[in-house]
Structure formats: structure tokens, C-alpha cells
Design an enzyme around this catalytic site. Structure first.
Site, PDB file in Angstrom:
ATOM      1  CG  ASP A   1      -2.049  -1.265   1.177  1.00  0.00           C
ATOM      2  OD1 ASP A   1      -2.271  -1.500   0.223  1.00  0.00           O
ATOM      3  OD2 ASP A   1      -2.371  -0.762   2.392  1.00  0.00           O
TER       4      ASP A   1
ATOM      5  NE  ARG B   1      -2.080   3.945  13.184  1.00  0.00           N
ATOM      6  CZ  ARG B   1      -1.109   2.637  13.396  1.00  0.00           C
ATOM      7  NH1 ARG B   1      -0.014   2.751  14.447  1.00  0.00           N
ATOM      8  NH2 ARG B   1      -1.844   1.628  12.579  1.00  0.00           N
TER       9      ARG B   1
ATOM     10  CG  ASP C   1      -5.218   3.389  12.538  1.00  0.00           C
ATOM     11  OD1 ASP C   1      -4.603   3.329  13.285  1.00  0.00           O
ATOM     12  OD2 ASP C   1      -4.371   1.786  12.368  1.00  0.00           O
TER      13      ASP C   1
ATOM     14  CB  SER D   1      -5.524  -5.645   8.492  1.00  0.00           C
ATOM     15  OG  SER D   1      -5.307  -4.424   8.965  1.00  0.00           O
TER      16      SER D   1
HETATM   17  N1  ARG Z   1      -8.900  -1.615  15.826  1.00  0.00           N
HETATM   18  C1  ARG Z   1      -8.055  -0.880  16.708  1.00  0.00           C
HETATM   19  C2  ARG Z   1      -7.871   0.501  16.430  1.00  0.00           C
HETATM   20  O1  ARG Z   1      -8.767   1.405  16.246  1.00  0.00           O
HETATM   21  C3  ARG Z   1      -6.795  -1.291  16.001  1.00  0.00           C
HETATM   22  C4  ARG Z   1      -6.524  -1.281  14.320  1.00  0.00           C
HETATM   23  C5  ARG Z   1      -5.713  -1.473  14.172  1.00  0.00           C
HETATM   24  N2  ARG Z   1      -5.183  -0.911  12.437  1.00  0.00           N
HETATM   25  C6  ARG Z   1      -4.553  -1.743  11.135  1.00  0.00           C
HETATM   26  N3  ARG Z   1      -4.299  -1.444  10.423  1.00  0.00           N
HETATM   27  N4  ARG Z   1      -4.400  -2.891  11.708  1.00  0.00           N
HETATM   28  O2  ARG Z   1      -7.435   1.214  16.796  1.00  0.00           O
END
Ligand code: ARG
Length: 440
Positions: free
Chosen positions: A16, A99, A128, A180
Site C-alpha cells: 500500500d 499513532r 487511524d 490486516s
Molecule cells: N481497531 C483498532 C484501533 O482502531 C486497531 C486498528 C489496527 N489497524 C490496522 N491497520 N490493522 O485502534
């Protein structure tokens, strides 16, 4: 120098963000890549040098890597431990915590490079994107935040592969992951693929840092976690810095099959998603920390803290790490942690982790006050007077209620009598009627 100036791309080396690296150049930017090491506990650890090499080969004008493992533990996870941070009481926020740590460095690189924008590879359906957007902007409101994946035409994996091949981006088909994944020292997040049907059990292969509880050793293990001022500092008496302690605990606890979470989660963008997490160290630390807080903090502080923990977790989940409310909550939590020093023993056995003991020098647990045995110092005779006063408002309220009911009862009886009278008059069979008949 390209027409639009420089953009800093949060780069992972994956398909990506590699496509994105080319795409941004096509769009008129000079791309600076930046990858952050946060401690990946599974075998999927990436080779940072190779990622930088790849970025340069794909045309990045500069490639940065930042090792922020200790910073992540000390500035971000530490606050989550103070707050017992768990979104919806279940998820210890592993991605949400990383993040703001990454954004801090993306912004630093952007400022050092004189970039006009920061780009990320998040989709338009997740949390994210919100975190990158809000947290970078909170640190430098002049930067533009680009999320091209939200609008580009490469919506399927095959179209992405086609684009990659046409632009000379190496595609490793064997690397295709059915999920993912996001991971760092605080744990591992697994989503998508077969997990999108919430009835499907997560396949064995989805898990990487916890063993299946059925395969865990038959022999149990005790672990003693030492805390100082709210943070874990030792395992079985051996002192370690926070990052190392979490990494070591992940291994110990994960090897006994504890730390898996299967949850339906409410994303900020409004949809529910099924997510699996493995956070052995995080769950064990929070469990032990909560126990020690119960020992060391007054009940009213604990109760207020419990409510605020929920607010803190939502704030962090929602991308508001750099916000006045979150800072204020941190200040509250920090002031509660000074006396949270002591030890907690955890018992690990085939997928379970339970607290079996706790002790602290400044423990508020007073044996003399608690014991039902010899040495009791609690004044039991004072309990009666305490209850009289503690229950006073409730008693007065109950007395009034009884009075009201009585009065209502009298009224009701009068009403029933009056209704009887009316009915009798209507049918002519009442007392008056009877009298009338009699007088005839
Ligand atoms: N749902 C979780 C969060 O928003 C995990 C996100 C994980 N990201 C990923 N690209 N798999 O904190």
C-alpha cells in the site's frame, strides 16, 4: 524540486505505502519516507534498512527511520498504564497509542525537511486516518494531511498489484497476509479476512504472540510484578526499563496462552467492526496495576478514577491524544500514582492469568481494621450510630412515602365509596332508592 513541494510519507515498506510513494510523486510531490520502530513482537518484524533502501529505489528524496521504542513505552504506554486504558473495557489501545508517537516524528521530519504535507496510507473506514489527521494537525496546524487511499482508484488488491507492476514496485505474492495487522510492543491487532464474519472463530494462524491455551504448558507459573509510583519496574525481582519489561512479559504471559481478545468494536466513524487482539503483557500489567491501586488508593479516588479512565480511553481511541481534556486527565491520574508502589503476584495457567497476591508499604489495607480475629482495632460499637446518620435522609424519605401511601389509601377508599354511591343512584338500587320504595 517538484511543483507541490515535499511530503513526508508514513512508510512501512508494504504494498500500500509503496504504491503511495509512487502515486505522490505522480501527483507532483517530492516524497520523504519515514518509518518508526515501535517494537514488533512477532516474526513479522521488518528490516528497517531494507525498507529505507526500497523507499530510495522507489524515488524517495530522503528516507528516515526513527527508533522510538523507549519513547513509546515511557511517554505513551506509561500514561496508558496510569489510566488502565482500555477502550470499551476490553481493548488496551495498542494502535491508538502508537499513532501519536509516530505523528510526533512525522511532524519533526516534516519541519526539518521544510515539507508542506504529511501522507498516510489509511483507508477511509478506520480510526487511524482520524488519528493521523488530528494528531499531526495538533502538533503543527500548518501542515496539510493527505490520505490518498481514501479516494484513489486502486480499490482492489489486483488493481494495486497491476499499478505496482506498471511502476516497478516489487510485489512479493508470498507475503500476502490474509489479515490486516498492526503491531508494536503493546500488542498485535488482527482484522479483516475471515474475521469479518463475527461468527467465524479466529483461525489458529491468526495468532502470533500467544500460544493456544490448549497447547500451553501443563505446569503453571507465578510471576511477581514490582511497581513504583504506578509503573511496573521488575519481573520476579529483576529490574528492567519499561520497554524491556513489556517485551519480556509478552513472552512469559503469551507462552501460557493468556492475552487474546475477540471483540466487536465501535469505530469512531460509526461502524462496528470485529477485531482480534493479542496483548499478553498489556493485559497482565493492567490487571496487576488495578489490584495494586485497590490496595493503595482511597475508595473515593478509585471510584472517580474509574469513571475518568473510560473518558481517557475514548479520547485516545478517537485521536485526541494531543488535547486539553486528555492532558487534564493525565494530570489527575499522575497525582494518584505517587503511592502506587508494591508487588502483585500473577498466576498463569493454560490461558488464564489471575491475581493471587498483592502487597505494598503504603497499603491502605489495615489488618487490624479488617480482621475478624484477635487484634481487631475496628470500633464495632460505632457502626450503629454511623448507620443512623448515613441512612438518615433515606429514612426520612421512607417515612414520607409511607405517609403519602396512607393518605392516598384514605382518598382511594373515599373514591371507591363515592363510586359505589353513584352506581347505586344510576340503577335505582341505592340506599335512597330503597328508602323511596319503602315509603311507597
Ligand atoms: N481497531 C483498532 C484501533 O482502531 C486497531 C486498528 C489496527 N489497524 C490496522 N491497520 N490493522 O485502534
Amino acid at each position: 524540486m517538484s511543483e507541490k513541494g515535499k511530503v513526508v510519507l508514513a512508510y512501512s515498506g508494504g504494498l500500500d505505502t509503496s504504491c503511495l510513494l509512487k502515486y505522490l510523486q505522480d501527483d507532483g510531490y517530492d516524497v520523504v519516507s519515514c518509518i518508526a520502530a515501535l517494537g514488533q513482537p512477532s516474526e513479522e518484524r521488518c528490516d528497517i534498512d531494507a525498507v529505507n533502501e526500497k523507499a530510495k529505489k522507489l524515488g524517495a528524496v530522503a528516507a528516515y527511520d526513527v527508533d522510538i521504542r523507549d519513547e513509546f513505552a515511557e511517554d505513551f504506554i506509561a500514561k496508558a498504564i496510569f489510566a488502565n486504558g482500555m477502550y470499551e473495557n476490553k481493548y488496551p489501545l495498542l494502535s491508538a497509542l502508537s499513532r501519536p508517537a509516530i505523528c510526533r516524528h512525522l511532524v519533526k521530519v516534516a519541519q526539518a525537511e521544510g515539507a508542506v504535507a504529511i501522507a498516510h496510507g489509511c483507508t477511509g473506514k478506520g480510526n487511524d486516518q482520524v488519528r493521523f489527521e488530528l494528531e499531526c494537525k495538533a502538533l503543527d496546524p500548518t501542515l496539510e494531511i493527505l490520505g490518498p487511499v481514501r479516494s484513489w482508484e486502486l480499490t482492489t488488491r489486483s488493481s494495486e498489484i497491476e499499478y505496482a507492476q506498471s511502476r516497478g514496485i516489487p510485489v512479493d505474492a508470498t507475503k500476502e497476509n490474509p489479515y490486516s495487522i498492526d503491531e508494536n510492543v503493546w500488542g498485535r491487532a488482527i482484522e479483516c479476512g475471515v474475521l469479518e464474519d463475527p461468527w467465524n472463530e479466529a483461525p489458529k494462524g491468526a495468532w502470533a504472540i500467544t500460544v493456544d491455551p490448549e497447547d500451553a504448558p501443563d505446569e503453571a507459573r507465578d510471576v511477581v510484578l514490582g511497581f513504583e509510583a504506578g509503573l511496573p519496574v521488575s519481573i520476579d525481582g529483576q529490574r528492567m526499563k519499561l520497554y524491556d519489561l513489556i517485551a519480556a512479559l509478552n513472552k512469559i504471559v503469551g507462552s501460557h496462552g493468556f492475552g487474546r481478545i475477540d471483540m466487536i468494536e465501535d469505530r469512531l466513524v460509526g461502524l462496528k467492526s470485529r477485531e482480534c487482539y493479542e496483548q499478553p503483557g498489556a493485559l497482565a500489567i493492567i490487571m496487576a496495576h488495578k489490584q495494586l491501586e485497590c490496595l493503595c488508593l482511597p475508595g473515593d479516588v478509585l471510584h472517580t478514577k474509574l469513571q475518568l479512565e473510560h473518558d481517557w480511553s475514548r479520547q485516545v481511541y478517537n485521536g485526541l491524544w494531543y488535547s486539553p481534556l486528555k492532558d487534564a486527565l493525565d494530570a489527575f491520574f499522575a497525582s494518584t500514582q505517587k503511592t502506587v508502589t508494591g508487588e502483585v503476584r500473577l498466576h498463569l495457567y493454560k490461558g488464564s492469568c489471575t491475581v493471587t497476591g498483592s502487597r505494598a508499604n503504603s497499603s491502605m489495607y489495615d489488618f487490624g481494621l479488617a480482621t475478624y480475629d484477635k487484634g481487631d482495632t475496628f470500633d464495632r460499637t460505632a457502626a450503629k450510630g454511623f448507620m443512623d446518620l448515613f441512612g438518615l435522609p433515606n429514612r426520612v424519605w421512607a417515612e414520607r412515602r409511607v405517609e403519602r401511601e396512607k393518605a392516598a389509601g384514605v382518598v382511594a377508599a373515599a373514591q371507591i365509596a363515592a363510586m359505589g354511591q353513584k352506581q347505586a343512584e344510576a340503577t335505582g338500587s341505592g340506599e335512597a332508592g330503597a328508602e323511596g320504595t319503602a315509603s311507597k
